[in-house]
Design a protein around this motif. Structure first.
Motif, short mmCIF file in Angstrom:
data_model
loop_
_atom_site.label_atom_id
_atom_site.label_comp_id
_atom_site.label_asym_id
_atom_site.label_seq_id
_atom_site.Cartn_x
_atom_site.Cartn_y
_atom_site.Cartn_z
N TRP A 1 0.81 -1.21 0.00
CA TRP A 1 0.00 0.00 0.00
C TRP A 1 0.85 1.27 0.00
N PHE A 2 2.18 1.13 0.08
CA PHE A 2 3.05 2.31 0.11
C PHE A 2 2.85 3.19 -1.12
N TYR A 3 2.73 2.57 -2.28
CA TYR A 3 2.59 3.36 -3.51
C TYR A 3 1.36 4.27 -3.45
N SER A 4 0.26 3.72 -2.98
CA SER A 4 -0.97 4.52 -2.88
C SER A 4 -0.79 5.67 -1.90
N ILE A 5 -0.15 5.38 -0.77
CA ILE A 5 0.05 6.41 0.25
C ILE A 5 1.01 7.48 -0.25
N GLU A 6 2.08 7.07 -0.91
CA GLU A 6 3.05 8.03 -1.46
C GLU A 6 2.40 8.90 -2.54
N THR A 7 1.62 8.28 -3.41
CA THR A 7 0.98 9.02 -4.50
C THR A 7 -0.05 9.99 -3.95
N ARG A 8 -0.85 9.53 -3.02
CA ARG A 8 -1.89 10.38 -2.43
C ARG A 8 -1.27 11.51 -1.60
N GLY A 9 -0.21 11.20 -0.87
CA GLY A 9 0.39 12.19 0.03
C GLY A 9 1.52 12.99 -0.59
N ASN A 10 1.94 12.60 -1.81
CA ASN A 10 3.01 13.30 -2.53
C ASN A 10 4.30 13.35 -1.71
N PHE A 11 4.77 12.17 -1.30
CA PHE A 11 6.04 12.06 -0.61
C PHE A 11 6.62 10.67 -0.86
N SER A 12 7.85 10.45 -0.47
CA SER A 12 8.53 9.18 -0.74
C SER A 12 8.95 8.50 0.55
N ILE A 13 8.38 7.35 0.79
CA ILE A 13 8.77 6.56 1.97
C ILE A 13 10.19 6.06 1.80
N GLU A 14 10.56 5.65 0.58
CA GLU A 14 11.90 5.13 0.35
C GLU A 14 12.96 6.19 0.62
N ALA A 15 12.70 7.43 0.21
CA ALA A 15 13.67 8.50 0.44
C ALA A 15 13.84 8.79 1.93
N GLU A 16 12.74 8.73 2.67
CA GLU A 16 12.77 9.04 4.09
C GLU A 16 13.25 7.86 4.93
N CYS A 17 12.92 6.64 4.48
CA CYS A 17 13.20 5.44 5.29
C CYS A 17 13.82 4.36 4.42
N PRO A 18 15.07 4.53 3.98
CA PRO A 18 15.68 3.58 3.06
C PRO A 18 15.85 2.17 3.63
N LYS A 19 16.05 2.07 4.95
CA LYS A 19 16.21 0.73 5.54
C LYS A 19 14.91 -0.07 5.46
N ILE A 20 13.79 0.62 5.70
CA ILE A 20 12.49 -0.05 5.60
C ILE A 20 12.25 -0.49 4.16
N SER A 21 12.60 0.38 3.21
CA SER A 21 12.44 0.03 1.80
C SER A 21 13.29 -1.18 1.41
N SER A 22 14.53 -1.20 1.85
CA SER A 22 15.41 -2.34 1.56
C SER A 22 14.90 -3.61 2.20
N TRP A 23 14.44 -3.49 3.44
CA TRP A 23 13.86 -4.66 4.14
C TRP A 23 12.66 -5.20 3.38
N ALA A 24 11.77 -4.33 2.90
CA ALA A 24 10.58 -4.76 2.18
C ALA A 24 10.95 -5.52 0.91
N LYS A 25 11.93 -5.00 0.17
CA LYS A 25 12.38 -5.67 -1.05
C LYS A 25 13.00 -7.03 -0.73
N ARG A 26 13.74 -7.09 0.37
CA ARG A 26 14.37 -8.34 0.78
C ARG A 26 13.31 -9.38 1.14
N CYS A 27 12.27 -8.96 1.82
CA CYS A 27 11.19 -9.88 2.20
C CYS A 27 10.57 -10.53 0.96
N VAL A 28 10.30 -9.70 -0.05
CA VAL A 28 9.69 -10.22 -1.28
C VAL A 28 10.66 -11.14 -2.03
N ALA A 29 11.94 -10.75 -2.07
CA ALA A 29 12.93 -11.53 -2.82
C ALA A 29 13.23 -12.87 -2.16
N GLU A 30 13.17 -12.91 -0.83
CA GLU A 30 13.64 -14.10 -0.12
C GLU A 30 12.53 -15.01 0.39
#
Length: 215
Positions: free
Chosen positions: A163-192
């Protein structure tokens, strides 16, 4: 005699995704019954008469409600594979604390970003990022919130990432830019974790669904 496991769910619900991930991690066979939230089934109304919401796990005819309670139940009943909660009482208490924090400070606040406007939305965006940064501090340099292995807090949070994409688009901000560790963790969860990769919904499909609800 095999267990009868039925999950009452709705495709877009991150709460239902939590339960699916936990069941898949444990290798539990289950039947998923999709609910029409505008015309709820008699089984849902009977199984969750207080809140009348999904998800509900019906195990051998006995209903269990509320997603974190369901995941904890799954971990206890099918305890011989992929433990999610620590056995140490203090570590377990911490995992339960952070899962509760996620519900109150990430899920609830994220919904406000989606549905509020103006100043209320700006306040929700700020609170959302504060919550995410606290979670980044808890994650630290660990592979997962559970350490080297997927744990209860990971299962609690990861469904919300689609749901991050919807929240970022609606709120006009970037979770990945603000919280890179959370973003990396999320990608790792999907990959692994196959349980996560096959359960999380496509972010753009969720955004289209949101737009239809809030044109």
């Amino acid at each position: 005699m095999n267990d009868e496991v039925i999950l009452l769910d709705y495709w877009a619900s991150p709460y239902g995704m939590r339960v699916k991930i936990a069941l898949d991690e444990k290798g539990v066979d289950y039947e998923c019954q999709a609910e029409n939230l505008q015309n709820k089934s008699p089984l849902l109304l009977k199984s969750n008469p207080i809140h009348k919401t999904i998800p509900v796990l019906v195990h051998n005819g006995k209903p269990i409600c509320e997603s974190l309670i369901i995941v904890s139940y799954i971990d206890e009943v099918w305890h011989d594979k992929s433990p999610l909660l620590p056995s140490d009482p203090h570590q377990k208490s911490q995992a339960l604390f952070w899962a509760d924090y996620i519900d109150k400070k990430i899920y609830d606040v994220g919904r406000k970003v989606l549905w509020e406007k103006g100043e209320d939305q700006e306040m929700a965006k700020k609170e959302s990022m504060e919550g995410m940064k606290k979670l980044e501090g808890e994650l630290g340099n660990k592979r997962y919130f559970g350490g080297e292995n997927l744990g209860f807090v990971d299962v609690a949070l990861v469904p919300f990432t689609c749901w991050f994409y919807s929240i970022e688009t609606r709120g006009n901000f970037s979770i990945e830019a603000e919280c890179p560790k959370i973003s990396s963790w999320a990608k790792r969860c999907v990959a692994e974790r196959e349980s996560i990769a096959k359960t999380l919904q496509d972010p753009h499909k969720l955004y289209d669904y949101y737009v239809k609800l809030n044109p």
